[in-house]
Enzyme design. Structure first.
Site, PDB file in Angstrom:
ATOM      1  N   ARG A  52       0.816  -1.225   0.000  1.00 41.99           N
ATOM      2  CA  ARG A  52       0.000   0.000   0.000  1.00 41.99           C
ATOM      3  C   ARG A  52       0.849   1.275   0.000  1.00 41.99           C
ATOM      4  NH1 ARG A  52      -1.758   2.624   4.025  1.00 41.99           N
ATOM      5  NH2 ARG A  52      -1.625   0.897   5.511  1.00 41.99           N
ATOM      6  N   TYR A 106     -15.206   9.802 -19.772  1.00 43.86           N
ATOM      7  CA  TYR A 106     -15.532   8.422 -19.442  1.00 43.86           C
ATOM      8  C   TYR A 106     -16.631   8.424 -18.370  1.00 43.86           C
ATOM      9  CZ  TYR A 106     -15.041   3.799 -17.462  1.00 43.86           C
ATOM     10  OH  TYR A 106     -15.292   2.537 -16.988  1.00 43.86           O
ATOM     11  N   ASP A 178      -6.717  12.051 -19.274  1.00 40.17           N
ATOM     12  CA  ASP A 178      -6.986  10.614 -19.324  1.00 40.17           C
ATOM     13  C   ASP A 178      -6.549  10.179 -20.720  1.00 40.17           C
ATOM     14  OD1 ASP A 178      -8.108   8.104 -19.725  1.00 40.17           O
ATOM     15  OD2 ASP A 178      -9.867   8.540 -18.485  1.00 40.17           O
ATOM     16  N   LYS A 203      -7.266  -1.170 -20.095  1.00 38.51           N
ATOM     17  CA  LYS A 203      -7.499  -1.107 -21.532  1.00 38.51           C
ATOM     18  C   LYS A 203      -6.233  -1.491 -22.304  1.00 38.51           C
ATOM     19  CE  LYS A 203     -11.355   0.086 -19.865  1.00 38.51           C
ATOM     20  NZ  LYS A 203     -11.778   1.459 -19.648  1.00 38.51           N
TER      21      LYS A 203
HETATM   22  C1  PLP Z   1     -12.178   2.195 -18.552  1.00 35.74           C
HETATM   23  C2  PLP Z   1     -11.818   3.616 -18.499  1.00 35.74           C
HETATM   24  C3  PLP Z   1     -11.604   4.279 -17.276  1.00 35.74           C
HETATM   25  C4  PLP Z   1     -11.817   3.605 -15.940  1.00 35.74           C
HETATM   26  O1  PLP Z   1     -10.906   2.602 -15.735  1.00 35.74           O
HETATM   27  P1  PLP Z   1     -11.178   1.326 -14.763  1.00 35.74           P
HETATM   28  O2  PLP Z   1      -9.919   0.567 -14.907  1.00 35.74           O
HETATM   29  O3  PLP Z   1     -12.398   0.659 -15.264  1.00 35.74           O
HETATM   30  O4  PLP Z   1     -11.384   1.878 -13.395  1.00 35.74           O
HETATM   31  C5  PLP Z   1     -11.249   5.602 -17.323  1.00 35.74           C
HETATM   32  N1  PLP Z   1     -11.117   6.260 -18.484  1.00 35.74           N
HETATM   33  C6  PLP Z   1     -11.325   5.675 -19.666  1.00 35.74           C
HETATM   34  C7  PLP Z   1     -11.169   6.464 -20.919  1.00 35.74           C
HETATM   35  C8  PLP Z   1     -11.681   4.335 -19.727  1.00 35.74           C
HETATM   36  O5  PLP Z   1     -11.904   3.760 -20.909  1.00 35.74           O
END
Ligand code: PLP
Length: 395
Positions: A52, A106, A178, A203
């Site tokens: 952690r 998102y 992001d 992803k």
């Molecule tokens: C899936 C996704 C997230 C969130 O991610 P998790 O791993 O599901 O928490 C954030 N931003 C984008 C663009 C995403 O595709």
């Protein structure tokens, strides 16, 4: 223990394969050893290793790889993309502060803002579009953070990173992106002046639809407060999954480049098809943001969206696909589609979707690494079926 690499001297796939790698000096194994210990004896009381605290051997090694990929000094690995996003935002926002956010975020990020930020007394404004002026117009006295997502979901709009970074500098804000849809293979926002890069590693970094993780990359100075909050919130990732993610990233360069190429060919095929009304892909020359995309992306990514002609039922079309599966997530080696109006953007409501240009007929396509010809055949076959069969007759 660590193989230190000069990121400037090595190309993408070398960084993916080797940067930050943990060496098995004892047995000379080919891959990184996995350290599952939650407890480490003190050699030096200053280094307290603990999962952690984000500083186990595997966490530190993977952090170096991700920092090398995003051209930053440091990176932290989280238990999910949302853990990375929430921790990073809350590290820079306190009660009374204001954040400017891009409209097409998102879904999870959108819910974090509208469901939680009021509790913390954090003010927020969503832009009406994605031009730099849309962001600058919303900056107020108490604005601290500017947050973007490009390419956006699901319409693949492109936000101009240099200009967003310029606005952040002008008003003394921290800029965050992001970068999930692009992946570090296609876009390195730090090179355009953005301060902090976040990914859902679930992803493209994971890439096989079997890991849930998130990462944040930035300067040591910016990572310090994020780490400070992260160890209190406790969103670290299990070392086993850290190890799996490291393994996945070794092939990220070749996977994403294959997905870029497949998506480009699918976009061209769909754009020239008589049954398709519209294709959204930043790599197509007629995409409204193609010029900006070309200036800041190294590849246009594996995500695209399209609309069938009005006479065709988008839902039946998705059911008629065989190889390409309907599924919620994205960026795996397997191709998937979904209807944003029914899934990822259902909670926005019909009116807001219409305002943002997300039609009921829109289909989001996460293009995998299958042979392009097989994907094309699957789509042709599904189109034939929906044209032949009347609505509701397919199961
Ligand atoms: C899936 C996704 C997230 C969130 O991610 P998790 O791993 O599901 O928490 C954030 N931003 C984008 C663009 C995403 O595709």
């Amino acid at each position: 223990m660590q193989l230190e690499m000069d990121k400037k001297k090595n190309g993408l796939n070398t960084i993916c394969t080797h940067a930050g790698e943990l060496r098995d000096n004892e047995f000379k194994g080919a891959i990184a050893p996995l350290y599952m210990s939650t407890s480490y004896a003190f050699d030096d009381v200053d280094v307290k290793r603990y999962p952690r605290y984000f500083n186990t051997p595997n966490q530190e090694a993977l952090g170096k790889k991700i920092a090398a990929l995003e051209h930053t000094e440091a990176a932290l690995i989280f238990g999910s993309g949302m853990a990375a996003i929430s921790t990073t935002m809350l590290a820079f926002l306190k009660s009374g502060d204001h954040v400017v956010l891009q409209q097409t975020l998102y879904g999870g990020t959108y819910h974090l803002i509208v469901e939680e930020f009021n509790k913390f007394g954090i003010e927020y404004s969503f832009t009406q579009g994605w031009r730099p002026e849309d962001f600058e117009d919303l900056v107020k006295e108490n604005t601290r953070v500017i947050y973007v997502e490009t390419p956006s979901n699901p319409l693949l709009t492109i936000t101009d990173l240099s200009r967003i970074a310029g606005i952040a500098k002008k008003y003394g804000l921290i800029s965050m992106i992001d970068n999930t849809f692009a992946s570090p293979v296609n876009q390195n926002p730090i090179d355009f002046g953005i301060d902090i890069v976040i990914h859902s590693a679930t992803k493209y970094m994971g890439g096989h639809s079997d890991i849930c993780a998130g990462v944040v990359a930035s300067t040591q100075e910016n990572i310090a407060p994020i780490f400070g909050l992260a160890k209190n919130l406790g969103g670290s990732l299990s070392d086993y999954t850290v190890w799996l993610l490291e393994r996945s990233i070794k092939t990220m360069g070749i996977r994403v480049k294959a997905q870029n190429e497949n998506a480009r060919r699918m976009a061209e095929f769909l754009a020239s098809h008589g049954d398709i009304q519209k294709v959204y892909y930043p790599g197509l020359p007629d995409h409204p943001d193609h010029t900006i995309a070309k200036s800041q992306m190294k590849g246009f990514g594996g995500m695209l969206s399209f609309e069938l002609n009005e006479s065709l039922d988008a839902r039946q079309f998705q059911k008629a696909l065989g190889l390409i599966k309907s599924s919620m997530s994205l960026a795996g080696v397997e191709s998937t589609v979904l209807s944003p109006a029914l899934t990822s953007h259902a909670l926005l409501g019909a009116e807001e979707r219409k305002r943002q240009g997300i039609s009921n007929a829109l289909i989001r396509f996460s293009v995998g690494i299958e042979e392009t010809e097989d994907l094309i055949a699957d789509i042709e076959e599904a189109l034939k079926k929906v044209k032949k069969v009347h609505k509701g007759q397919l199961q």
